[in-house]
Design an enzyme around this catalytic site. Structure first.
Site, PDB file in Angstrom:
ATOM      1  N   ARG A  23      -0.015  -1.210 -21.833  1.00  0.00           N
ATOM      2  CA  ARG A  23      -0.038   0.238 -22.050  1.00  0.00           C
ATOM      3  C   ARG A  23       1.130   0.675 -22.927  1.00  0.00           C
ATOM      4  O   ARG A  23       0.998   1.595 -23.745  1.00  0.00           O
ATOM      5  CB  ARG A  23      -0.007   0.970 -20.703  1.00  0.00           C
ATOM      6  CG  ARG A  23      -1.352   0.980 -19.994  1.00  0.00           C
ATOM      7  CD  ARG A  23      -1.388   1.981 -18.850  1.00  0.00           C
ATOM      8  NE  ARG A  23      -0.531   1.599 -17.747  1.00  0.00           N
ATOM      9  CZ  ARG A  23      -0.911   0.823 -16.737  1.00  0.00           C
ATOM     10  NH1 ARG A  23      -2.153   0.342 -16.713  1.00  0.00           N
ATOM     11  NH2 ARG A  23      -0.081   0.525 -15.763  1.00  0.00           N
ATOM     12  N   CYS A  44      -2.607  -7.230   2.857  1.00  0.00           N
ATOM     13  CA  CYS A  44      -2.473  -6.489   4.108  1.00  0.00           C
ATOM     14  C   CYS A  44      -3.807  -6.052   4.683  1.00  0.00           C
ATOM     15  O   CYS A  44      -3.870  -5.643   5.849  1.00  0.00           O
ATOM     16  CB  CYS A  44      -1.583  -5.265   3.890  1.00  0.00           C
ATOM     17  SG  CYS A  44       0.113  -5.682   3.440  1.00  0.00           S
ATOM     18  N   TYR A 452       5.651  22.716   9.093  1.00  0.00           N
ATOM     19  CA  TYR A 452       5.276  23.017  10.482  1.00  0.00           C
ATOM     20  C   TYR A 452       3.960  23.769  10.505  1.00  0.00           C
ATOM     21  O   TYR A 452       3.765  24.766   9.808  1.00  0.00           O
ATOM     22  CB  TYR A 452       6.352  23.864  11.171  1.00  0.00           C
ATOM     23  CG  TYR A 452       5.820  24.695  12.337  1.00  0.00           C
ATOM     24  CD1 TYR A 452       5.227  24.066  13.443  1.00  0.00           C
ATOM     25  CD2 TYR A 452       5.880  26.083  12.324  1.00  0.00           C
ATOM     26  CE1 TYR A 452       4.723  24.808  14.500  1.00  0.00           C
ATOM     27  CE2 TYR A 452       5.378  26.842  13.377  1.00  0.00           C
ATOM     28  CZ  TYR A 452       4.799  26.206  14.462  1.00  0.00           C
ATOM     29  OH  TYR A 452       4.296  26.936  15.498  1.00  0.00           O
TER      30      TYR A 452
END
Length: 474
Positions: A23, A44, A452
């Site tokens: 690139r 994983c 929150y």
């Protein structure tokens, strides 16, 4: 090609570097040698393929050979680099058909790591597995599938799959009892995978707690999660032998105790694949992985190293460390590709940030948790562990979340943290990792303006509660 960028290894670091280089410099010749048939896959994700939550092997691929070709990468699968000559600036390659030399202008060593089974005797018996690749995952899932239901085509993989080994296990009666040797990432996640197939699962760990790198609080929580799922745990017991004639029949511990099993998964660690650079000027670090500088350069001119074979600087200590995980590999590879392509880019630091899932329990860790390691780095560690709700107490789904934070007594600097809980606990470790990267003190972390809303977090997020308590101790 007079000045090619040659990459040894076609997984996370190698193909990230190759793609980024092209690139930056589309005219550059980029050659990638990969000794296996697999490229760019998610290590994983393999426990979840074994568990059958991921349907096909192709689902774990980040980049196909066809996509690599479309990017302009000269990808050579089934080509093993067997020697590096830094004076002649060449690598020697074996393809199974011929042996030849390839010149390089810049070279990246991204040979990864391998699973280890030493010093356990009997690891070569049938029915004993490590899990460090898609062929391993396919063979294990084949063994777990009843022969009358097994069809190798269901696994996927195409020409990359080692069909002979997989088909052999697909013909065998599935095991009923399995020993998981080692309770790190792989062991804990594979215990869950085996349990999903209704096996009698036994987990062995020579230390007194699982996932020792996550600290005592998380280790205790993981142990409880395993036992709550009817996994039999054998902590403080070290497996020294896998016994059997041709196939595994039992595991033997250092105490002399023995357990009959039909299969075993050995997950006691990995080692960097550095043998290729033996005898070259490319130096290794104290960890045994290849030493690199801030740009991934090795001690040899125009030779770089990245991924599970290389060290990176630690975000807390600044010292070289070995952190063989997916994000550091991808990030370092991408940075080296940019540097080789003409845009010098540091590989960045790592904080040993990691997550693991144990059935419904989510766990995360980052930075330095071990007090001895902190003292060796020149800190005076202080830690606090708290439990707090994951959401507002009146909102459905709230769950207790346990957070441990560690800081330096004199400076107040945050050194590390861990977290465990069942309600989006693991991703909260990213807040701690970000604080480590910014070298925040505990007081500064306590003052961060975290989000929150009752469905997502209480007013005081568990991480902020931990920071508040630890700051009070300091």
């Amino acid at each position: 090609m007079t000045d090619p960028f040659v990459v040894i290894g076609g997984d996370a670091a190698g193909l990230s570097a190759a793609s980024k280089c092209l690139r930056e410099d589309p005219e550059r010749d980029v050659v990638v040698f990969e000794k296996s048939r697999w490229i760019s896959y998610a290590h994983c994700g393999t426990p979840y393929f074994v568990k059958d939550e991921v349907d096909r092997l192709e689902d774990l691929l980040s980049l196909s050979p066809e996509e690599a070709d479309e990017r302009g990468i000269d990808l050579r699968r089934g080509h093993e680099v067997v020697a590096v000559d830094t004076d002649a600036r060449t690598v020697t390659v074996e393809s199974g058909v011929e042996t030849f030399e390839q010149a390089y202008g810049d070279l990246l060593v991204a040979t990864g790591a391998r699973a280890v089974d030493a010093p356990i005797d009997g690891a070569a018996l049938d029915g004993v597995f490590t899990l460090h690749g898609l062929d391993d995952a396919a063979a294990i899932r084949a063994f777990l599938t009843p022969p009358e239901e097994f069809d190798i085509a269901d696994l996927g993989g195409g020409d990359a799959l080692d069909a002979s080994a997989v088909e052999r296990y697909g013909e065998l009666a599935p095991p009923e009892t399995v020993a998981v040797v080692g309770a790190g990432y792989v062991g804990v996640e594979m215990a869950e995978a085996f349990d999903a197939w209704d096996l009698d699962v036994h987990v062995f760990q020579r230390s007194e707690r699982p996932v020792p790198g996550f600290g005592d609080a998380v280790g205790d929580a993981v142990a409880e999660a395993l036992r709550g799922a009817d996994v039999t745990t054998h902590f403080g017991e070290e497996v020294v032998r896998l016994r059997g004639d041709d196939a595994v029949e039992s595991v033997v511990c250092d105490s002399g105790s023995e357990l009959d099993v039909d299969a075993a998964l050995v997950g006691i660690g990995i080692r960097p694949n550095t043998e290729l650079v033996d005898g070259t000027p490319i130096e290794l670090g104290e960890s045994g992985a290849i030493a690199t500088d801030a740009y991934g350069r090795t001690s040899a001119a125009d030779v770089y190293a990245a991924g599970d074979v290389a060290e990176m600087p630690h975000a807390v200590t600044g010292a070289p460390t070995w952190d063989p995980l997916g994000l550091p590999a991808n990030r370092a590879g991408r940075a080296i590709g940019a540097t080789v392509g003409g845009d010098p880019t540091p590989i960045g630091a790592v904080a040993d940030t990691a997550m693991v899932k144990a059935f419904d329990l989510e766990c995360g860790r980052t930075g330095i948790l071990d007090p001895d390691r902190a003292r060796e780095a020149g800190f005076d560690p202080v830690s606090e562990t708290i439990s707090a709700g994951s959401r507002s107490g009146y909102y459905p789904g709230a769950a207790e979340t346990t957070v441990t934070l560690v800081a330096d007594r004199e400076s107040g600097r945050l050194l590390g943290g861990s977290i465990a809980g069942t309600d989006r606990a693991a991703v909260r470790i990213d807040t701690v990792a970000t604080a480590l990267g910014a070298e925040l003190t505990v007081a500064e972390l306590e003052r961060q303006d975290l989000g929150y809303a009752p469905p997502f977090s209480p007013v005081w997020d568990p991480v902020l509660v931990a920071a508040k308590v630890l700051n009070g101790s300091l």
